[in-house]
Design an enzyme around this catalytic site. Structure first.
Site, mmCIF file in Angstrom:
data_model
loop_
_atom_site.group_PDB
_atom_site.id
_atom_site.type_symbol
_atom_site.label_atom_id
_atom_site.label_comp_id
_atom_site.label_asym_id
_atom_site.label_seq_id
_atom_site.Cartn_x
_atom_site.Cartn_y
_atom_site.Cartn_z
ATOM 1 N N TYR A 26 -6.540 7.475 -4.999
ATOM 2 C CA TYR A 26 -6.347 6.709 -3.936
ATOM 3 C C TYR A 26 -6.274 5.102 -4.094
ATOM 4 C CZ TYR A 26 -5.540 11.222 -1.568
ATOM 5 O OH TYR A 26 -4.905 12.422 -1.347
ATOM 6 N N HIS A 103 3.511 7.566 1.103
ATOM 7 C CA HIS A 103 2.238 7.975 0.559
ATOM 8 C C HIS A 103 1.661 7.215 -0.695
ATOM 9 C CE1 HIS A 103 3.072 11.683 2.889
ATOM 10 N NE2 HIS A 103 4.193 11.612 2.504
#
Ligand code: CA2
Length: 152
Positions: A26, A103
């Protein structure tokens, strides 16, 4: 009535942990960075942005329902609810606002269970795997839809 020049940004469960763990997946940006990136992108188009993050599904639903009153569209990263929640999908489809699904990671290249999104077909814009800059992409593309410059 003319559409309000405001977007709702929704971040789902666990996204408050951004920047604290799993940087290989991430990155190192925090939730505050994400909200600033999306806000700056909205402001560049003359839109305000209201941001909500919660680990509680009902709080996300309430924010989505409230957006009917004063927002022109919704940018959402539903987190893990992407892959599990008919309830969230129903809320998004129920408010009849244009939705951008974003996302951070490339969910299509991860575990099989991340390949399905309950939100996908109620969203008009999809951004996957661009890291946190993907929020700016999602805002840009959603604003183009709202202002009639694109069909998505
Ligand atoms: O790639 C994305 O943005 C996801 O929506 C993130 C979700 C995951 O369940 C989706 O499959 C893809 C997970 C959000 C949790 O984020 C964390 C960030 C840092 C540390 C731990 C969790």
């Amino acid at each position: 009535m003319t559409a309000p020049r405001r977007l709702l940004l929704v971040n789902g469960p666990n996204l408050n942990l951004l920047g604290t763990r799993e940087p290989d997946i991430y990155g190192t940006a925090t939730l505050a960075d994400v909200e600033r990136i999306a806000s700056e992108a909205a402001h560049a188009h003359g839109f305000e942005l209201r941001a909500v993050q919660s680990n509680h599904e009902g709080i996300l639903l309430d924010a989505i329902h409230a957006a009917r009153e004063d927002c022109a569209g919704i940018v959402i990263n539903p987190g893990g609810l992407t892959h599990t929640s008919v309830v969230l999908r129903d809320a998004l489809s129920g408010v009849s606002l244009p939705v951008a699904e974003v996302h951070i990671s490339d969910v299509t290249a991860r575990e099989e269970f991340r390949h399905h999104s309950y939100v996908r077909d109620v969203a008009i814009v999809h951004v996957v795997g661009e890291g946190v800059r993907g929020y700016a992409t999602a805002v840009d593309r959603l604003v183009r839809v709202i202002t009639g410059q694109s069909d998505g």
